[in-house]
Enzyme design. Sequence first.
Site, PDB file in Angstrom:
ATOM      1  N   CYS A 159      -0.053   4.646  -5.907  1.00  0.00           N
ATOM      2  CA  CYS A 159       1.228   4.758  -5.202  1.00  0.00           C
ATOM      3  C   CYS A 159       1.824   3.363  -5.064  1.00  0.00           C
ATOM      4  CB  CYS A 159       1.006   5.398  -3.841  1.00  0.00           C
ATOM      5  SG  CYS A 159       2.516   5.951  -3.052  1.00  0.00           S
ATOM      6  N   CYS A 353      12.677   9.987  -5.890  1.00  0.00           N
ATOM      7  CA  CYS A 353      12.209   8.922  -4.999  1.00  0.00           C
ATOM      8  C   CYS A 353      13.368   8.071  -4.502  1.00  0.00           C
ATOM      9  CB  CYS A 353      11.199   8.033  -5.732  1.00  0.00           C
ATOM     10  SG  CYS A 353      10.477   6.745  -4.687  1.00  0.00           S
TER      11      CYS A 353
END
Length: 425
Positions: A159, A353
């Site tokens: 991540c 995102c």
Amino acid sequence: MATIVILGAGLGGMPMAFELRETLSKDHRIVVVSDKDYFHFVPSNPWVAIGWREPEAIKIPLQSPLSGKGVELVVGAAQKVDPAASRIELKNGDSISYDHLIIATGPRLAFDEIPGLGPEGYTQSICHIDHAIKANQKWREFVEDPGPIVVGAVQGASCFGPAYEFAFIMDRDLRKRRIRDKVPMTFVTSEPYIGHLGLGGVGDSKGMLESQLRQRHIDWVCNAKVESVDDKLVTVMEVDEKGENKQRRELPFKYSMMLPAFTGIDALKGVEGLVNPRGFVVIDKHQRNPTYPNVWGIGVAVAIAPKEKTPVPTGVPKTGYMIESMATAVAKNIQATLNGAPPKAEATWNAVCLADMGDTGIAFVAIPQLPPRNVNWMREGKWVHVAKVAFEKYFLLKLRKGSTEPLFERYILKAFGIERLKVPS
């Protein structure tokens, strides 16, 4: 009547509970098992760490929204998942049996894999709200006596977005305080290049993020293996394109935040047929475990193979919308199974995102998440910063109300070609 247990109450577990309650008849019992009695909005942790958000502003007690939808809550940490017996053993000695289990635990944070890494060592973390609170305490001390910063993500991390976000947010906060000139910053990452993101890049993520780092005078080291951390130095081995050692760097710091690698949680460790060697849940295209067909996995807990081999190991991120698409697919597939039909729903795994950069931001859409893609889009602008703040408020409101995908959200996203489930061929 079936008992469906959801293990975990985070970005995957809570939407999963509401999806199931909306999809299944009231005859079926839905139970959420969580080691905490609250939900916290993980994407806002960088703001908490820097002092731009109070912790309580991003927390929701679990009991009220779950009970309001007829979902039971059990607060307790899992000791062991026993899929052969369809049972979860809790650390307090209790056990819970299930007809179907959905594993939505998120990861174990593998700070222990690198000496000195993590909140119990010498680096900070934004992976959990408790870590972010501690990171903010250290930040307040740091700005009184500033020095070098090392920020990034270690080998095996999956991540990367929050590492970039936190680097840019720290830069913005230091400029607001007029002390940026006193703080050399280095971004350290296991990615083969800036903007890889564990996704092989999205749009012009390489050029865009490199440009942003240059504008902010942030140096970077790619293909980096973090060997150890002490109270003053992050020791990094930089490798070449073949993975051979290139040079060792000793990077001094007064403040450091390094994202760790993830593994599956200890309660899943070593369960043959259920998890891979790193402890992530093995699933098929319907989110179902092939060995134990009454076990399903969503979110960070599931195993997804990287698209490509990189010189330093990198994982694949599981973004918020992607996780929600998994939850929708599982709800539909459990419904089919309970009705005696085979599962057919497949999550799109589309990545959407919003990455904040303090006073601006970067947004991207990857459809599907891994290349080759039908949509490969990235944009930068101040509107992204505003959009992320708005999304935080919206998502928390949605959870408080126990909503899954309001009609207007569904149609807005559909207009952009973003949908949760694949259209049957």
